[in-house]
Design a protein around this motif. Structure first.
Motif, PDB file in Angstrom:
ATOM      1  N   LEU A   1       0.830  -1.211   0.000  1.00 19.25           N
ATOM      2  CA  LEU A   1       0.000   0.000   0.000  1.00 19.25           C
ATOM      3  C   LEU A   1       0.860   1.255   0.000  1.00 19.25           C
ATOM      4  CD1 LEU A   1      -2.885  -1.028   2.437  1.00 19.25           C
ATOM      5  CD2 LEU A   1      -3.186  -0.177   0.101  1.00 19.25           C
ATOM      6  N   LYS A   2       1.923   1.259   0.809  1.00 21.20           N
ATOM      7  CA  LYS A   2       2.828   2.410   0.845  1.00 21.20           C
ATOM      8  C   LYS A   2       3.551   2.568  -0.497  1.00 21.20           C
ATOM      9  CE  LYS A   2       3.775   2.361   5.834  1.00 21.20           C
ATOM     10  NZ  LYS A   2       4.827   2.183   6.884  1.00 21.20           N
ATOM     11  N   ALA A   3       3.992   1.453  -1.053  1.00 19.45           N
ATOM     12  CA  ALA A   3       4.731   1.511  -2.316  1.00 19.45           C
ATOM     13  C   ALA A   3       3.877   2.072  -3.441  1.00 19.45           C
ATOM     14  CB  ALA A   3       5.234   0.115  -2.693  1.00 19.45           C
ATOM     15  N   LEU A   4       2.599   1.736  -3.452  1.00 17.34           N
ATOM     16  CA  LEU A   4       1.717   2.166  -4.532  1.00 17.34           C
ATOM     17  C   LEU A   4       1.438   3.668  -4.520  1.00 17.34           C
ATOM     18  CD1 LEU A   4      -0.804  -0.823  -4.589  1.00 17.34           C
ATOM     19  CD2 LEU A   4       0.986  -0.319  -6.252  1.00 17.34           C
ATOM     20  N   ASP A   5       1.878   4.356  -3.457  1.00 19.22           N
ATOM     21  CA  ASP A   5       1.770   5.819  -3.426  1.00 19.22           C
ATOM     22  C   ASP A   5       2.884   6.500  -4.223  1.00 19.22           C
ATOM     23  OD1 ASP A   5      -0.520   5.972  -1.846  1.00 19.22           O
ATOM     24  OD2 ASP A   5       0.623   5.839   0.021  1.00 19.22           O
ATOM     25  N   ASN A   6       3.798   5.695  -4.777  1.00 21.47           N
ATOM     26  CA  ASN A   6       4.994   6.254  -5.408  1.00 21.47           C
ATOM     27  C   ASN A   6       5.036   5.986  -6.911  1.00 21.47           C
ATOM     28  OD1 ASN A   6       6.817   7.159  -2.939  1.00 21.47           O
ATOM     29  ND2 ASN A   6       5.868   5.216  -2.384  1.00 21.47           N
ATOM     30  N   VAL A   7       3.926   6.217  -7.575  1.00 21.21           N
ATOM     31  CA  VAL A   7       3.831   5.953  -9.015  1.00 21.21           C
ATOM     32  C   VAL A   7       4.855   6.765  -9.802  1.00 21.21           C
ATOM     33  CG1 VAL A   7       2.330   6.096 -11.033  1.00 21.21           C
ATOM     34  CG2 VAL A   7       1.392   5.317  -8.857  1.00 21.21           C
ATOM     35  N   GLU A   8       5.031   8.041  -9.456  1.00 21.62           N
ATOM     36  CA  GLU A   8       5.955   8.892 -10.198  1.00 21.62           C
ATOM     37  C   GLU A   8       7.392   8.395 -10.076  1.00 21.62           C
ATOM     38  OE1 GLU A   8       5.514  12.980  -9.173  1.00 21.62           O
ATOM     39  OE2 GLU A   8       3.419  13.097  -9.818  1.00 21.62           O
ATOM     40  N   THR A   9       7.773   7.947  -8.892  1.00 23.37           N
ATOM     41  CA  THR A   9       9.121   7.416  -8.697  1.00 23.37           C
ATOM     42  C   THR A   9       9.340   6.178  -9.550  1.00 23.37           C
ATOM     43  OG1 THR A   9       9.249   8.256  -6.432  1.00 23.37           O
ATOM     44  CG2 THR A   9      10.734   6.455  -7.004  1.00 23.37           C
ATOM     45  N   VAL A  10       8.360   5.288  -9.538  1.00 21.93           N
ATOM     46  CA  VAL A  10       8.464   4.052 -10.318  1.00 21.93           C
ATOM     47  C   VAL A  10       8.532   4.364 -11.811  1.00 21.93           C
ATOM     48  CG1 VAL A  10       7.258   1.916 -10.957  1.00 21.93           C
ATOM     49  CG2 VAL A  10       7.365   2.627  -8.561  1.00 21.93           C
ATOM     50  N   ASN A  11       7.736   5.302 -12.269  1.00 21.86           N
ATOM     51  CA  ASN A  11       7.776   5.680 -13.684  1.00 21.86           C
ATOM     52  C   ASN A  11       9.143   6.250 -14.073  1.00 21.86           C
ATOM     53  OD1 ASN A  11       5.181   4.831 -14.298  1.00 21.86           O
ATOM     54  ND2 ASN A  11       4.251   6.832 -13.879  1.00 21.86           N
ATOM     55  N   ALA A  12       9.757   6.971 -13.157  1.00 19.97           N
ATOM     56  CA  ALA A  12      11.102   7.510 -13.421  1.00 19.97           C
ATOM     57  C   ALA A  12      12.113   6.374 -13.532  1.00 19.97           C
ATOM     58  CB  ALA A  12      11.507   8.484 -12.326  1.00 19.97           C
ATOM     59  N   TRP A  13      11.991   5.375 -12.668  1.00 20.69           N
ATOM     60  CA  TRP A  13      12.869   4.195 -12.745  1.00 20.69           C
ATOM     61  C   TRP A  13      12.703   3.484 -14.084  1.00 20.69           C
ATOM     62  CZ3 TRP A  13      11.346   1.781  -7.365  1.00 20.69           C
ATOM     63  CH2 TRP A  13      12.005   2.483  -6.341  1.00 20.69           C
ATOM     64  N   ILE A  14      11.442   3.354 -14.517  1.00 21.44           N
ATOM     65  CA  ILE A  14      11.166   2.665 -15.779  1.00 21.44           C
ATOM     66  C   ILE A  14      11.820   3.411 -16.941  1.00 21.44           C
ATOM     67  CG2 ILE A  14       9.349   2.021 -17.418  1.00 21.44           C
ATOM     68  CD1 ILE A  14       7.516   1.615 -14.935  1.00 21.44           C
ATOM     69  N   ARG A  15      11.664   4.737 -16.965  1.00 25.29           N
ATOM     70  CA  ARG A  15      12.263   5.525 -18.048  1.00 25.29           C
ATOM     71  C   ARG A  15      13.778   5.364 -18.076  1.00 25.29           C
ATOM     72  NH1 ARG A  15       8.164   9.203 -16.420  1.00 25.29           N
ATOM     73  NH2 ARG A  15       9.631  10.296 -15.033  1.00 25.29           N
ATOM     74  N   GLU A  16      14.396   5.387 -16.900  1.00 22.55           N
ATOM     75  CA  GLU A  16      15.847   5.241 -16.843  1.00 22.55           C
ATOM     76  C   GLU A  16      16.263   3.838 -17.259  1.00 22.55           C
ATOM     77  OE1 GLU A  16      18.830   5.191 -13.188  1.00 22.55           O
ATOM     78  OE2 GLU A  16      18.508   7.238 -13.917  1.00 22.55           O
ATOM     79  N   ALA A  17      15.525   2.817 -16.822  1.00 18.50           N
ATOM     80  CA  ALA A  17      15.858   1.435 -17.184  1.00 18.50           C
ATOM     81  C   ALA A  17      15.772   1.228 -18.693  1.00 18.50           C
ATOM     82  CB  ALA A  17      14.935   0.464 -16.456  1.00 18.50           C
ATOM     83  N   VAL A  18      14.742   1.809 -19.315  1.00 19.00           N
ATOM     84  CA  VAL A  18      14.586   1.684 -20.770  1.00 19.00           C
ATOM     85  C   VAL A  18      15.741   2.391 -21.483  1.00 19.00           C
ATOM     86  CG1 VAL A  18      13.162   2.375 -22.740  1.00 19.00           C
ATOM     87  CG2 VAL A  18      12.093   1.361 -20.719  1.00 19.00           C
ATOM     88  N   ALA A  19      16.113   3.576 -21.015  1.00 17.71           N
ATOM     89  CA  ALA A  19      17.232   4.294 -21.613  1.00 17.71           C
ATOM     90  C   ALA A  19      18.537   3.511 -21.456  1.00 17.71           C
ATOM     91  CB  ALA A  19      17.366   5.677 -20.979  1.00 17.71           C
ATOM     92  N   GLU A  20      18.744   2.928 -20.278  1.00 19.30           N
ATOM     93  CA  GLU A  20      19.938   2.123 -20.037  1.00 19.30           C
ATOM     94  C   GLU A  20      19.925   0.850 -20.884  1.00 19.30           C
ATOM     95  OE1 GLU A  20      22.874   2.423 -17.865  1.00 19.30           O
ATOM     96  OE2 GLU A  20      22.200   4.402 -18.480  1.00 19.30           O
TER      97      GLU A  20
END
Length: 354
Positions: free
Chosen positions: A252-271
């Protein structure tokens, strides 16, 4: 291959007749100040947070939050102890041991086959094509009256590519059993999820996880999305408290961090793209396969020698060279920029045996 899907006929007779275990928390809904119904330790627990009470057996709060993120009603969500629990339940609910079979399309995630063996369910296989896509003609020729499920992994593990959407839709429209689409890596993909197709295909089950993009592998929380009728089957079979209280709270706490997760995804795709390009320039790399996941499949000249060399450098990757259609291949997870740079540096100093 013709779609005559009937959930009642597909369901095993013993599961159809099963009266599920009714937990104390199933029988009472609402708020109460004195709970003397579940034989819990009323004094609390020795931990800072009290875990003396059993968790919500249906994880309602968590499902409501996931419902908002995924755009799917909570009644269409099942939560399991990893996606592997959902896979096992599918076998136990819909496949008669020693009678029925499932169809797999190697190379693919190994747990589908392991779970089939555990449940004494026969396996039929139709290999993917040379470019790791579905062989629709081969699938149509291979399934029979006792083929209950087809497992499709997209983006696929270990190849990394997404299956052509129109091919998957052809199977959904024509197969009379369940089509299980494992989308563990969908967050990294250019292709959209099949979750939004649940209302169109009654035989569709979509698996996802919080282990990958959400970084919660240690919590072991998997998701299945399906019709309300299929979700009811999942809930009928699962253990009464399959998702513990700590996992529910942390998720439940983790799901409050959608923007952080999306940033990780963008960086992972770029990497992923950076690492792929670097690997293509290396002389011992034969081919870098296109990926929609957070890993890359790389065909090399000497996979085992290269794997051992990296182990000696304290860098662990996965040797997939013995898997169907993956001869000579290593699977490399996309790490942080720093980890990827360490890998590239190690590879720059690698010298093949021959």
């Amino acid at each position: 291959m013709a779609n005559s899907f009937d959930l009642t006929n597909l369901l095993r007779e013993n599961i159809r007749k099963l009266i599920p275990y009714s937990s104390a928390r199933d029988e009472f809904k609402g708020e109460a100040s004195v709970l003397l119904d579940a034989n819990e330790n009323a004094y609390g627990s020795p931990l800072e947070r009290n875990y003396n009470r059993y968790p919500d057996p249906l994880q309602q709060q968590l499902k409501l939050k996931l419902s908002k993120i995924k755009g799917v009603p909570a009644r269409n969500i099942f939560l399991g102890n990893g996606s592997d629990e959902a896979i096992d339940i599918l076998y136990r609910a819909f496949c008669r041991p020693g009678i029925d079979n499932v169809l797999l399309v190697p190379p693919t995630y190994g747990m589908y086959e392991v779970s089939a063996h555990i449940n004494d369910v026969a396996i039929k296989k139709v290999n993917l094509t040379a470019d790791f896509q579905l062989d629709l003609e081969g699938i149509a020729e291979t399934i029979d009256a006792n083929t209950r499920m087809i497992f499709l992994c997209s983006p696929n593990n270990p190849t990394g590519n997404s299956l052509h959407r129109e091919d998957v839709e052809t199977i959904l429209a024509n197969f009379g059993g369940l089509v299980v689409i494992d989308e563990a890596y969908i967050n990294y993909s250019r292709q959209k999820t099949f979750i939004q197709e649940l209302t169109e295909y009654s035989n569709l089950v979509v698996l996802q996880t919080l282990s990958k993009a959400w970084g919660l592998a240690g919590l072991r929380l998997g998701m299945a999305f399906a019709s309300e009728e299929i979700i009811e089957v999942f809930n009928k079979i699962k253990p009464p408290y399959n998702i513990n209280q700590a996992t529910q709270e942390l998720a439940l706490k983790a799901l409050d961090n959608v923007e952080t997760v999306n940033a990780w995804i963008r960086e992972a795709v770029a990497e992923r793209e950076r690492l792929s390009e670097v690997l293509r320039q290396m002389k011992f790399v034969v081919h870098v396969y296109p990926s929609d996941a957070n890993f890359i499949l790389v065909k090399t000249v000497e996979p085992r020698h290269l794997y051992t060399y990296l182990v000696e450098k304290s860098i662990i990757i996965r040797d997939r060279s013995k898997v169907e259609l993956c001869a000579g291949c290593l699977r490399i997870t996309v790490g942080t920029p720093e980890e990827n740079s360490l890998l590239v540096e190690a590879l720059a100093h690698y010298h093949p045996e021959n």
